[in-house]
Each structure stands twice: as structure tokens, then as C-alpha cells.
Scaffold this active site. Structure first.
Site, PDB file in Angstrom:
ATOM      1  N   GLU A  21     147.104  23.632  79.026  1.00 38.01           N
ATOM      2  CA  GLU A  21     146.225  24.594  78.363  1.00 38.01           C
ATOM      3  C   GLU A  21     146.451  24.451  76.881  1.00 38.01           C
ATOM      4  O   GLU A  21     147.561  24.666  76.391  1.00 38.01           O
ATOM      5  CB  GLU A  21     146.597  26.018  78.776  1.00 38.01           C
ATOM      6  CG  GLU A  21     145.756  26.581  79.891  1.00 38.01           C
ATOM      7  CD  GLU A  21     146.167  28.002  80.213  1.00 38.01           C
ATOM      8  OE1 GLU A  21     146.186  28.325  81.402  1.00 38.01           O
ATOM      9  OE2 GLU A  21     146.496  28.763  79.296  1.00 38.01           O
TER      10      GLU A  21
ATOM     11  N   ASP B 288     146.092  38.357  72.380  1.00 37.14           N
ATOM     12  CA  ASP B 288     147.388  37.700  72.301  1.00 37.14           C
ATOM     13  C   ASP B 288     148.421  38.540  71.566  1.00 37.14           C
ATOM     14  O   ASP B 288     148.096  39.280  70.641  1.00 37.14           O
ATOM     15  CB  ASP B 288     147.244  36.351  71.585  1.00 37.14           C
ATOM     16  CG  ASP B 288     146.593  35.319  72.486  1.00 37.14           C
ATOM     17  OD1 ASP B 288     147.149  35.064  73.556  1.00 37.14           O
ATOM     18  OD2 ASP B 288     145.528  34.793  72.113  1.00 37.14           O
TER      19      ASP B 288
ATOM     20  N   TYR C 186     142.416  32.190  86.735  1.00 37.86           N
ATOM     21  CA  TYR C 186     143.652  32.522  86.020  1.00 37.86           C
ATOM     22  C   TYR C 186     143.865  34.018  86.188  1.00 37.86           C
ATOM     23  O   TYR C 186     143.097  34.816  85.664  1.00 37.86           O
ATOM     24  CB  TYR C 186     143.469  32.140  84.554  1.00 37.86           C
ATOM     25  CG  TYR C 186     144.683  32.283  83.653  1.00 37.86           C
ATOM     26  CD1 TYR C 186     145.571  33.367  83.740  1.00 37.86           C
ATOM     27  CD2 TYR C 186     144.935  31.331  82.661  1.00 37.86           C
ATOM     28  CE1 TYR C 186     146.655  33.480  82.901  1.00 37.86           C
ATOM     29  CE2 TYR C 186     146.025  31.442  81.801  1.00 37.86           C
ATOM     30  CZ  TYR C 186     146.876  32.519  81.937  1.00 37.86           C
ATOM     31  OH  TYR C 186     147.942  32.638  81.089  1.00 37.86           O
TER      32      TYR C 186
END
Lengths: 410, 263
Positions: free
Chosen positions: B49, B60, B175
Site C-alpha cells: 500500500e 490519519d 479493507y
């Protein structure tokens, strides 16, 4: 203007949260169920008379609405042209228009059973309004504020703490409003179950831009009724400053279908709108992109990286703008201009001297544009500007800019 | 068969779980970043990734955010990231590469132009954090038409009502974000993750890898045992950020990969 294409400018957004190509729901999957829940609850509240009765009661007895529509005689005389009215939203409880929206969102949060409120703030006005209403309803309040803004808006930081809010200084990026919004979103994805994100402007993912606009539209609805009573007709021109654009959307929205009314939004031109990009004029000097949940005009480089804006006014220091403004700009229903720091400072002083009103630096930008256009307009031209905030919070910034030494509390 | 399908088929035949490693493209600078990337397959990484730096990475935590900042400060751009993939493909034609990032740099370049360059460079899939299924016409559908996998994030807030929408138009793998929160924050817990993975596998018919909050070889083994693979990002990026030598970083990656493959 595409009069023939649209029957009304007031029908947006569509079911996908779009105003034309702008707006939308560009958020991570964790947040999607939350904003869908919020949208559903807002749709229910919108048609629930008891919700609006509660709002009306708080607007009247807690905020002090309606705010006056004030004819500014000496300013009008000094500028020597259009007849100037100021919509006095700076007289609201907490000193700005921000509380109009916060009340609506906190009432929604209560309906949804949320117990913890988070907010981002730039100048601190939205943070103060949120802390205030949270105190009023006994809710826990956490305010994210750029570290740079914590420094330049110290009085508002103290106010929020007095009101029981936790103020979190944000050090990522350049420590301004955009970075505070990032950290508020990070808090929200972490605390999804009990937390309500109270956004302070007409930006973010759908339904925020429409919802905040609806709560702020009290400004325009009052202005319209007041001017009809005072002058027997609608204004010729309405003007408001724009960072994210909530006070402007609030004033503009009820006038969108009155096509004879000229609508002007004033962005922060900082040190000047040029290739150095030391400004916050997203519409004048940016291009469309995606940030903070919506597509809108943004300050960005060729690679799509977001640029830090620059403005003397912390409340306008944001690299984006509400998506509805981007749409109004592209279809030509509203005009958008930029005013520099220097011009805003001159207007700030002009307002103090001529009207005995100390304006916030944000509406000083709107006033600077009024000062530019009013002299060229005839005496029967009615010009209404939204005085969206008072300047108490800015006196130290202004003193510094004018080279006056002053100690806080001295 | 795409590289991603091939990889899961091979792992399935070997009875192994996938180990997915995340690095930020261009962190701490383009040269070191490429050196680390080239070493990942030999360290046991099954799928790479590759983070695309962005100024405002809202999902994030500080570790990935700082990595993006380092990369941007070192001059990394989306073009630079595509060039990095081309350089990697000169010597590796089999390891799947999934770009992970935010929409604006792609939107800024133009979706059609980006997809043409990405497929030509040898990219296999995209994970774009701020494009939920509600925005599929933006990039997901054009990417699928161009032959790229569009890998969706499913989260603990993705309930049964929403899951079918989330897995529609997704391909390659899903995911699963093991926590509500940002990258590198709380620890993932296998007992919470297992049932969610089973639910998503049933709904999607795709392999499900799990990421966010996996920091050690033990945790990688633990999580991989209840999923089709484990993703580690922040723990690797943290070592890049503190200036560890590429060889030491790759040794740490190998320990994580061994953990996941043990499962």
C-alpha cells in the site's frame, strides 16, 4: 444570468447534497452512517413545529433577536452615495452571528441523544458560541483551535474556558482554522457514538452546508422584513464578508430569487490576490477541489495540495468556501470580490469614527467594499451590509497593525 | 486474473494469510522511499500500500500525517509517486501495488488522465479514504472500467443495513478498519475483529484484510488468524520517520510479515 434555466435559486441542494457540481459527501466510511443519521434527523426536525418553536424562543430570549436594521447616517454622509444600512448581528449574545447556527445544531444534538459536542474555531466566535450554548444545556464541549489562533485570539480562548469548554490548541499544519477542522474530524471518527460535530460554517459534508444556511437564514428573513417596513421595498444591494461563508449565506439566501437585488460576497484578500497566494480568496484566486467533505473552490497548488491562506482576520483564514457560494459564483447569481488587510483596517477605523460601532475585522472587509462602491451609487440606492460580529476580540490585532503598543488588561 | 487475485490465490494455495505493508511515497525522500519499497517483497510483503501524500489527511493520525509532510517537503507529488511505481515495476512485475490516499490530488490532475497514467505505471488498485459509495461516479466506476480494483474501507460503524452498499462496486479485497478512529491510534482486538470479518466476507465474497491499530508481529499474527490478512502502516512509518536505516526497517517489516504468515 441563466434566468431561463432555473425557476428558483433556492431549491438546492439535491438529494446527493449537490449545488450544481459543488458540495457532496466526501468523507471516510466511518463518518458516513453519522452524517446520514444527522441528515435524517434534520429532515424530521425541519418539519417539526416544536423544533422551530424552541429555536424561536431561544432566538428571542437568549440571543436577543431580531437584531436591529440600523440606518448608518454618518457613514452614508461620509461616503456620499448609497443609503447604507447595517444589519446588527454583532449585537447578538456572544457578539456575532455564529450563535444562530449553534442553537439549531445543539437542539438537534439533544434530539439525537448526543452528550459531547465538538467544534472547530478560527477567530473563536464559533467556539465561544458553541461553549455558550453547551453551558446553557449542560453539555460537554471540546473546541479545536489552531495554535496560531489561540495566540492571536487570547480573549476568546479565555471566554471559552470560563464557559467550561476544553480548548485544544492544534499544532498540525500552520495551526489555523483548516487544521482545527482536520482535528475535529479526527475526534469525530474516534468518538462516533456520543459525539456531535457542530460545524461553524456552511461547509463540510452534506447536510451541513444546507443546515447551517437554514439556521443562519434568520438574518436574511429579518433583513427583508425590516427593510420592507423601513423603506417599503427591497434593498438594491446586499453585502457580506466570507470566510466559509455562513453569515453571507444567511443574509443572501432569502434574497436569491429577488433577482433585482444585487448580491456581493467579500473575501479576504490578505496581502493581495496574486501568484504569491498570501490571501484567503478561494473564489477570486482558487479553483475547484475536494476538502473537508465537499467539492468547492479551494486554494491549492498544481498537485492538489491545499495551501494555507493568509488574512489579518482569523475568522476568514480558511482556504475553502461553502459549496453553495461556489455554485452562486459559477452561475453568476452573486458576485465575489476581495478586500486586502489594509483596506479592511481602514474600514474598521472608519466605522469606529463615523458610527461609534467597533466592528470585527471580518465585517470590516465587507464594509471596505461598501466604502468602495457606495460613493458611485445614487442617494436612493439602498445598500444593506451584514455587521456580523463586534470588534472587541480584535482590538489587540488592530493595535499591533496600527503600530500602537498596548498591554492586555492595561 | 489481476495481480491482487493472483496473490490471494497463491496465498490460499500455500495456506497463508496476506501481509500488507503501508509506506508513504517519498518519505523521507524519494530515493530512500524507493529503496525501502524495492525491499518490501523480499521482506515478505504480499501487497504494497503506497500512500499518496496530502496536506490534509483527515483520517490519519500524527504518524502518517507527519510522513506526508516529510514527503511533500522533499518535493513529492502525485507525478512523483507514479514515477516511483514505474521505477519499482522495472524489477518487480508481480507484487500488487495499491495507492492509498485522498481524492483531491487525483481530482486536481483529472480522473481520466490519472487513470491512464496509473494503469500504465503498473498500479493495481486504489483506496481513496474520502470517497464513500455515495460518490462512486467520481472515481470508483471509472477506475473499475479502466481495470483497476477499487478497494473499500469497511468500519465498525458499517452496520448490516449499510454493508451491501459498501461492498457494491468494490473489488480485489475489502479493507476492514478495526477501530473507530484514525490510523496508528488504539490497538485492534482480534475477538472484536473476527465476527466483523466474517460478516464482510459473506456480504462481499472477497478477501478481507484488517488494518489500523496493528503494531507488532504478535498483533499481526493475532489479527491475521481471524482474517485474510493484516495491514501495518504507522508502526513502519514511525521507524522511517525517526531515521532508521532501510535495512533495519526492512528487518522489522520481515518480523511483521513472519507474524502474519504464521497465522
Amino acid at each position: 444570468m441563466p434566468d431561463d434555466l432555473l425557476n428558483s435559486f433556492m431549491t438546492g441542494p439535491d438529494e446527493n447534497g449537490r449545488f450544481g457540481d459543488f458540495g457532496g459527501r466526501f468523507v471516510s466510511e466511518t463518518l458516513m452512517p453519522l452524517i446520514l443519521d444527522l441528515e435524517a434527523e434534520y429532515e424530521r426536525a425541519k418539519t417539526d413545529q416544536s423544533f422551530w418553536d424552541d429555536m424561536e424562543d431561544l432566538w428571542t430570549h437568549y440571543v436577543g433577536r431580531p437584531s436591529p436594521m440600523y440606518f448608518a447616517p454618518r457613514l452614508t454622509e461620509r461616503l456620499g452615495g448609497a443609503k447604507i444600512y447595517l444589519k446588527r448581528d454583532e449585537l447578538n449574545h456572544t457578539g456575532a452571528h455564529k450563535i444562530n447556527n449553534v442553537l439549531g445544531q445543539i437542539l438537534l444534538a439533544r434530539r439525537m441523544g448526543k452528550t459531547r459536542i465538538i467544534a472547530e474555531t478560527g477567530a473563536g466566535q464559533h467556539g465561544v458560541a458553541t461553549a455558550t450554548v453547551c453551558a446553557r444545556f449542560g453539555l460537554k464541549c471540546v473546541v479545536y483551535m489552531g495554535a496560531h489562533d489561540v495566540e492571536r485570539q487570547a480573549p476568546n480562548v479565555f471566554r471559552m474556558r470560563l464557559l467550561g469548554a476544553e480548548v485544544v490548541p492544534v499544532t498540525s499544519g500552520r495551526g489555523t482554522l483548516k487544521d482545527a477542522m482536520n482535528d475535529a474530524l479526527r475526534d469525530w471518527v474516534t468518538n462516533v457514538r456520543d459525539t456531535f460535530y457542530c460545524i461553524g460554517t456552511v461547509a463540510g459534508p452534506h447536510p451541513y452546508p444546507a443546515m447551517v444556511r437554514d439556521f443562519q437564514s434568520i438574518i436574511g428573513r429579518e433583513a427583508k422584513a425590516q427593510l420592507l417596513e423601513l423603506e417599503g421595498r427591497l434593498p438594491d444591494t446586499i453585502v457580506a464578508c466570507i470566510g466559509g461563508g455562513s453569515n453571507a449565506m444567511g443574509l443572501f439566501y432569502p434574497f436569491l430569487d429577488d433577482k433585482e437585488v444585487r448580491i456581493i460576497g467579500v473575501e479576504a484578500g490578505g496581502k493581495g490576490v496574486n501568484e504569491k497566494m498570501e490571501h484567503c480568496a478561494s473564489l477570486t484566486g482558487g479553483r475547484p477541489g475536494v476538502l473537508h467533505g465537499n467539492r468547492t473552490y479551494l486554494l491549492q497548488d498544481e498537485d492538489g495540495q491545499i495551501l494555507e491562506g493568509f488574512s489579518i482576520s482569523a475568522g476568514l483564514d480558511y482556504p475553502g468556501i461553502g459549496p453553495e457560494h461556489s455554485w452562486l459564483h459559477d452561475i453568476g447569481r452573486a458576485e465575489y470580490v476581495a478586500i486586502t488587510d489594509t483596506e479592511a483596517l481602514a474600514a474598521f477605523q472608519l466605522c469606529c469614527e463615523t458610527e461609534g460601532i467597533i466592528p470585527a475585522l471580518e465585517p470590516s472587509h465587507a464594509l471596505a467594499h461598501v466604502a468602495k462602491i457606495a460613493p458611485e451609487l445614487p442617494g436612493d440606492h439602498i445598500l444593506c451590509m451584514n455587521m456580523c460580529g463586534r470588534g472587541d476580540k480584535d482590538i489587540f490585532t488592530v493595535a499591533k497593525a496600527l503600530g500602537v503598543e498596548m498591554e492586555a488588561g492595561g | 486474473m489481476t495481480r491482487i487475485d493472483d496473490t490471494f490465490a497463491r496465498l490460499g494455495a500455500e495456506g497463508k494469510k496476506a501481509f500488507v505493508a503501508y509506506i508513504m511515497a517519498g518519505d523521507p525522500d524519494p530515493a530512500i522511499s524507493l529503496e525501502i519499497m524495492k525491499g518490501l517483497p523480499a521482506a515478505g510483503v504480499d501487497i504494497i500500500e503506497l500512500g499518496v501524500p496530502f496536506t490534509d489527511p483527515m483520517a490519519d493520525g500524527p504518524t502518517i500525517q507527519l510522513a506526508g509532510q516529510r514527503a511533500l517537503d522533499a518535493g513529492q507529488t502525485l507525478d512523483g509517486t507514479l514515477a516511483m511505481v514505474r521505477a519499482f515495476r522495472e524489477t518487480d512485475q508481480t507484487t500488487p501495488i495499491v495507492l492509498m490516499g485522498y481524492y483531491n490530488p487525483i481530482y486536481s490532475k483529472g480522473v481520466e488522465q490519472f487513470l491512464a497514467e496509473a494503469t500504465e505505471a503498473g498500479i493495481d488498485g486504489l483506496i481513496i479514504v474520502d470517497l464513500p459509495p455515495e460518490e462512486d461516479p467520481e472515481l470508483c466506476l471509472p477506475a473499475r472500467a479502466a481495470g483497476l480494483d477499487f478497494i473499500r474501507l469497511a468500519t465498525p460503524t458499517t452496520d448490516d443495513k449499510r454493508l451491501p452498499k459498501v461492498v457494491t462496486n468494490t473489488s480485489g479485497f475489502v479493507y476492514y478498519v478495526s477501530i473507530t478512529g484514525i490510523t496508528g491510534a488504539a490497538d485492534a482486538v482480534a475477538s472484536d475483529v473476527g465476527p466483523a470479518v466474517a460478516r464482510i466476507k459473506a456480504a462481499s465474497g472477497l478477501p478481507v484484510v484488517v488494518g489500523f491499530g496493528i503494531k507488532t508481529p504478535e498483533a499481526a499474527a493475532d489479527i491475521a488468524s481471524v482474517a485474510d490478512g493484516a495491514v501495518v502502516g504507522s508502526a513502519i512509518v514511525e521507524r522511517i520517520g525517526r531515521g532508521d536505516a532501510p535495512a533495519d526497517i526492512l528487518a522489522f517489516v520481515k518480523s511483521l510479515a513472519d507474524g502474519a504468515h504464521r497465522a
